[in-house]
Design a protein around this motif. Structure first.
Motif, mmCIF file in Angstrom:
data_model
loop_
_atom_site.group_PDB
_atom_site.id
_atom_site.type_symbol
_atom_site.label_atom_id
_atom_site.label_comp_id
_atom_site.label_asym_id
_atom_site.label_seq_id
_atom_site.Cartn_x
_atom_site.Cartn_y
_atom_site.Cartn_z
ATOM 1 N N GLU A 1 0.838 -1.209 0.000
ATOM 2 C CA GLU A 1 0.000 0.000 0.000
ATOM 3 C C GLU A 1 0.873 1.260 0.000
ATOM 4 O O GLU A 1 0.609 2.210 -0.747
ATOM 5 N N THR A 2 1.941 1.254 0.797
ATOM 6 C CA THR A 2 2.861 2.391 0.845
ATOM 7 C C THR A 2 3.565 2.555 -0.494
ATOM 8 O O THR A 2 3.732 3.674 -0.984
ATOM 9 N N GLN A 3 3.965 1.449 -1.094
ATOM 10 C CA GLN A 3 4.623 1.520 -2.406
ATOM 11 C C GLN A 3 3.670 2.110 -3.446
ATOM 12 O O GLN A 3 4.078 2.934 -4.268
ATOM 13 N N ASP A 4 2.420 1.678 -3.407
ATOM 14 C CA ASP A 4 1.431 2.199 -4.359
ATOM 15 C C ASP A 4 1.204 3.687 -4.157
ATOM 16 O O ASP A 4 1.122 4.451 -5.123
ATOM 17 N N GLN A 5 1.120 4.099 -2.890
ATOM 18 C CA GLN A 5 0.935 5.527 -2.608
ATOM 19 C C GLN A 5 2.118 6.335 -3.113
ATOM 20 O O GLN A 5 1.949 7.393 -3.724
ATOM 21 N N ALA A 6 3.313 5.855 -2.858
ATOM 22 C CA ALA A 6 4.523 6.563 -3.275
ATOM 23 C C ALA A 6 4.587 6.675 -4.797
ATOM 24 O O ALA A 6 4.912 7.734 -5.343
ATOM 25 N N LEU A 7 4.276 5.597 -5.495
ATOM 26 C CA LEU A 7 4.298 5.617 -6.952
ATOM 27 C C LEU A 7 3.253 6.579 -7.500
ATOM 28 O O LEU A 7 3.507 7.323 -8.452
ATOM 29 N N LYS A 8 2.097 6.599 -6.873
ATOM 30 C CA LYS A 8 1.017 7.495 -7.303
ATOM 31 C C LYS A 8 1.438 8.959 -7.138
ATOM 32 O O LYS A 8 1.244 9.781 -8.047
ATOM 33 N N VAL A 9 2.065 9.277 -6.005
ATOM 34 C CA VAL A 9 2.528 10.647 -5.766
ATOM 35 C C VAL A 9 3.644 10.998 -6.739
ATOM 36 O O VAL A 9 3.679 12.111 -7.294
ATOM 37 N N ALA A 10 4.560 10.062 -6.976
ATOM 38 C CA ALA A 10 5.671 10.315 -7.893
ATOM 39 C C ALA A 10 5.165 10.564 -9.313
ATOM 40 O O ALA A 10 5.661 11.455 -10.014
ATOM 41 N N LYS A 11 4.175 9.802 -9.747
ATOM 42 C CA LYS A 11 3.616 9.999 -11.093
ATOM 43 C C LYS A 11 2.844 11.299 -11.182
ATOM 44 O O LYS A 11 2.830 11.949 -12.224
ATOM 45 N N ALA A 12 2.203 11.698 -10.064
ATOM 46 C CA ALA A 12 1.434 12.943 -10.071
ATOM 47 C C ALA A 12 2.349 14.161 -10.172
ATOM 48 O O ALA A 12 1.948 15.187 -10.726
ATOM 49 N N THR A 13 3.568 14.052 -9.679
ATOM 50 C CA THR A 13 4.500 15.183 -9.712
ATOM 51 C C THR A 13 5.546 15.037 -10.823
ATOM 52 O O THR A 13 6.517 15.788 -10.848
ATOM 53 N N GLN A 14 5.309 14.113 -11.724
ATOM 54 C CA GLN A 14 6.271 13.823 -12.792
ATOM 55 C C GLN A 14 6.366 15.021 -13.752
ATOM 56 O O GLN A 14 5.361 15.601 -14.147
ATOM 57 N N LYS A 15 7.586 15.381 -14.115
ATOM 58 C CA LYS A 15 7.845 16.491 -15.040
ATOM 59 C C LYS A 15 8.010 15.947 -16.465
ATOM 60 O O LYS A 15 8.279 14.763 -16.667
ATOM 61 N N LYS A 16 7.868 16.849 -17.431
ATOM 62 C CA LYS A 16 8.085 16.452 -18.838
ATOM 63 C C LYS A 16 9.535 16.040 -19.035
ATOM 64 O O LYS A 16 10.436 16.643 -18.491
ATOM 65 N N GLY A 17 9.721 14.991 -19.760
ATOM 66 C CA GLY A 17 11.064 14.514 -20.063
ATOM 67 C C GLY A 17 11.671 13.668 -18.954
ATOM 68 O O GLY A 17 12.819 13.252 -19.062
ATOM 69 N N GLN A 18 10.925 13.403 -17.904
ATOM 70 C CA GLN A 18 11.441 12.587 -16.801
ATOM 71 C C GLN A 18 11.311 11.119 -17.181
ATOM 72 O O GLN A 18 10.261 10.675 -17.635
ATOM 73 N N THR A 19 12.377 10.380 -16.994
ATOM 74 C CA THR A 19 12.353 8.961 -17.359
ATOM 75 C C THR A 19 11.660 8.129 -16.287
ATOM 76 O O THR A 19 11.448 8.580 -15.157
ATOM 77 N N LYS A 20 11.339 6.891 -16.665
ATOM 78 C CA LYS A 20 10.697 5.976 -15.722
ATOM 79 C C LYS A 20 11.623 5.668 -14.554
ATOM 80 O O LYS A 20 11.168 5.511 -13.412
ATOM 81 N N GLU A 21 12.901 5.573 -14.831
ATOM 82 C CA GLU A 21 13.876 5.303 -13.767
ATOM 83 C C GLU A 21 13.906 6.444 -12.759
ATOM 84 O O GLU A 21 13.965 6.207 -11.552
ATOM 85 N N GLN A 22 13.869 7.670 -13.257
ATOM 86 C CA GLN A 22 13.857 8.828 -12.352
ATOM 87 C C GLN A 22 12.581 8.822 -11.500
ATOM 88 O O GLN A 22 12.627 9.085 -10.302
ATOM 89 N N THR A 23 11.465 8.511 -12.136
ATOM 90 C CA THR A 23 10.197 8.444 -11.407
ATOM 91 C C THR A 23 10.257 7.346 -10.353
ATOM 92 O O THR A 23 9.764 7.517 -9.227
ATOM 93 N N LYS A 24 10.877 6.221 -10.719
ATOM 94 C CA LYS A 24 11.001 5.105 -9.781
ATOM 95 C C LYS A 24 11.867 5.499 -8.584
ATOM 96 O O LYS A 24 11.551 5.173 -7.432
ATOM 97 N N LEU A 25 12.949 6.226 -8.839
ATOM 98 C CA LEU A 25 13.816 6.690 -7.746
ATOM 99 C C LEU A 25 13.072 7.673 -6.834
ATOM 100 O O LEU A 25 13.209 7.625 -5.611
ATOM 101 N N ILE A 26 12.286 8.543 -7.424
ATOM 102 C CA ILE A 26 11.485 9.484 -6.641
ATOM 103 C C ILE A 26 10.479 8.714 -5.787
ATOM 104 O O ILE A 26 10.282 9.012 -4.611
ATOM 105 N N ALA A 27 9.861 7.708 -6.376
ATOM 106 C CA ALA A 27 8.896 6.884 -5.641
ATOM 107 C C ALA A 27 9.573 6.186 -4.461
ATOM 108 O O ALA A 27 8.996 6.097 -3.367
#
Length: 104
Positions: free
Chosen positions: A8-34
């Motif tokens: 549940e925590t992982q899902d929440q973190a991923l959801k927040v990371a995707k919501a704040t994702q910037k243009k040109g940000q890679t999936k790896e960067q989003t994963k690190l943010i999550a």
């Protein structure tokens, strides 16, 4: 990833990371943010758990202290009320003696 973090925590973190994702940000960067967000959530939960334990401990100490005060007050009241009994018996016996003397 840290196995101690719930799904549940992982899902929440991923959801927040995707919501704040910037243009040109890679999936790896989003994963690190999550992962960073997961770590933050886990730390927050640990802190809240610690605070909750401390509050429970303080509450239990207050309850014990109130019980001790109640017991002390009860004991003091019992001691005070038992001090009147000998005097009451003495008075009754003197009244009985005086009544006996005047009736005979």
């Amino acid at each position: 990833m840290n196995n101690k973090v719930s799904q549940e925590t992982q899902d929440q973190a991923l959801k927040v990371a995707k919501a704040t994702q910037k243009k040109g940000q890679t999936k790896e960067q989003t994963k690190l943010i999550a992962q960073g967000i997961e770590k933050g959530i886990a730390e927050y939960k640990k802190l809240q758990s610690k605070k909750s334990r401390e509050r429970d401990k303080d509450r239990k100490q207050q309850v014990k202290q109130k019980q001790r005060l109640t017991e002390e007050t009860t004991e003091l009241t019992e001691i005070q009320s038992s001090n009147y009994l000998p005097w009451l018996l003495l008075g009754v016996s003197w009244l009985g003696f005086i009544g006996y003397v005047f009736l005979n």
